[in-house]
Scaffold this active site. Structure first.
Site, short mmCIF file in Angstrom:
data_model
loop_
_atom_site.label_atom_id
_atom_site.label_comp_id
_atom_site.label_asym_id
_atom_site.label_seq_id
_atom_site.Cartn_x
_atom_site.Cartn_y
_atom_site.Cartn_z
N ARG A 175 7.26 -4.00 2.71
CA ARG A 175 7.94 -3.49 1.52
C ARG A 175 9.31 -2.89 1.84
O ARG A 175 9.72 -1.90 1.26
CB ARG A 175 7.07 -2.46 0.79
N SER B 276 1.99 -0.36 -8.10
CA SER B 276 1.45 0.33 -6.93
C SER B 276 2.35 1.49 -6.54
O SER B 276 3.53 1.30 -6.28
CB SER B 276 1.30 -0.64 -5.76
N GLU C 43 5.71 3.83 -2.48
CA GLU C 43 6.17 2.45 -2.62
C GLU C 43 7.11 2.36 -3.82
O GLU C 43 8.09 1.62 -3.79
CB GLU C 43 4.98 1.50 -2.83
#
Length: 315
Positions: free
Chosen positions: A173, A222, A292
């Site tokens: 990520r 998320s 995130e």
């Protein structure tokens, strides 16, 4: 937000001052952009950035699905890629050239129609190509780094460059794309496949998301990255945070790695709830959860941070 008096370069697209960002992000909360720029094309964006005062910050905004815009707003210029950047075209038997503003659904559907497999996972990510490339977006065992050949980028200086996969420094990520750079295109490669089988996989992914995630709520996707060897949702659940509320924000009872705006949450509520979840997980498991969701902008001037909590300032 107090607007700067700096004279901005002329544009062919749309440039708005003091533009509300809450309606443009999935949480439906947050402040304004000092300037919101929707370029007409890549040349418009490149020319604008080349003539923009280098001291003015620039941030790209996609669908706003994985983003908290703080209540004090975002200083500088927010660049939003609209319809001119939402095109997807076939390059060869297994490759697609996609605009930075194209959605994951459009990319995966175009791939299906062209008989290109391996891009089905993009169907499950509520974002745009620009965001996928910057954040190495992924789901269901696949990541952007598995399918990306190269991307077209307009740097903060206005220079247009093509960056191959190995120049992006991908990790989980994360990429090393420079701050202020805007991804305007990407070439993705899959493998030959049958459209019916590709559609079946897309349907399976869609059904799995619908069953496990609060898709019809005001959420940001998320919230925390999965630590090595752990699932973030499980750590949150084990720390007793399922259904936890703060102001108008709540930890989803359906999927504990999702935060919800129940209707009247401020971005401060949402972020403070996330920090409280992080505190409880650390106390329970000793693990530091990493955000995130991107958090951008400045806090509301009437509030301040004190430890893990957001407190009203005393007058």
């Amino acid at each position: 937000m107090t607007l700067a008096t700096t004279s901005l370069p002329a544009v062919r697209g749309s440039l708005k001052a003091d533009a509300p960002l809450g309606p443009l992000v999935w949480f439906k909360a947050g402040g304004v952009a000092q300037w919101l720029f929707e370029p007409k094309d890549a040349d418009d964006l490149s020319d604008f950035l080349a003539r923009l005062d280098p001291a003015i910050p620039v941030m790209a905004l996609g669908l706003g699905s994985n983003l908290i815009v703080r209540d004090g707003g975002v200083p500088g210029v927010v660049v939003r890629l609209g319809k001119p950047f939402a095109r997807v075209e076939q390059v060869d038997a297994t490759s697609l050239r996609c605009g930075g503003g194209a959605s994951g659904i459009l990319v995966s559907s175009t791939a299906r129609d062209a008989g290109i497999a391996g891009l089905e996972f993009l169907r499950s990510i509520p974002g745009t190509v620009g965001g996928f490339v910057r954040m190495n977006g992924g789901a269901y065992g696949r990541e952007t780094c598995d399918i990306l050949l190269e991307c077209g980028v307009v740097l903060r200086s206005g220079e247009r460059v093509t960056m191959p996969l190995d120049a992006l420094g991908y990790t989980y990520r994360h990429s090393i794309l420079p701050e202020g750079a805007v991804v305007v295109s990407a070439v993705f490669r899959g493998v030959p496949g049958e459209p019916a089988a590709i559609q079946a996989e897309m349907d399976r992914i869609a059904a799995a998301r619908e069953e496990s995630q609060p898709l019809r709520s005001k959420t940001g996707g998320s919230t925390f990255k999965n630590p090595d060897g752990h699932k973030a949702w499980q750590l949150v659940d084990e720390a007793g945070c399922r259904g936890l509320r703060l102001g108008g924000a709540q930890v989803s009872e359906k999927h504990t790695n999702f935060l919800l705006n129940l209707g009247d949450a401020t971005s401060a509520d949402i972020e403070a709830l996330g920090e409280e979840v992080r505190r409880r997980v650390k106390a329970k498991s000793g693990i530091d959860l990493e955000w995130e969701i991107q958090r951008v902008g400045v806090q509301s001037p009437s509030r301040k941070w004190e430890g893990d909590y957001l407190k009203e300032q005393k007058s």
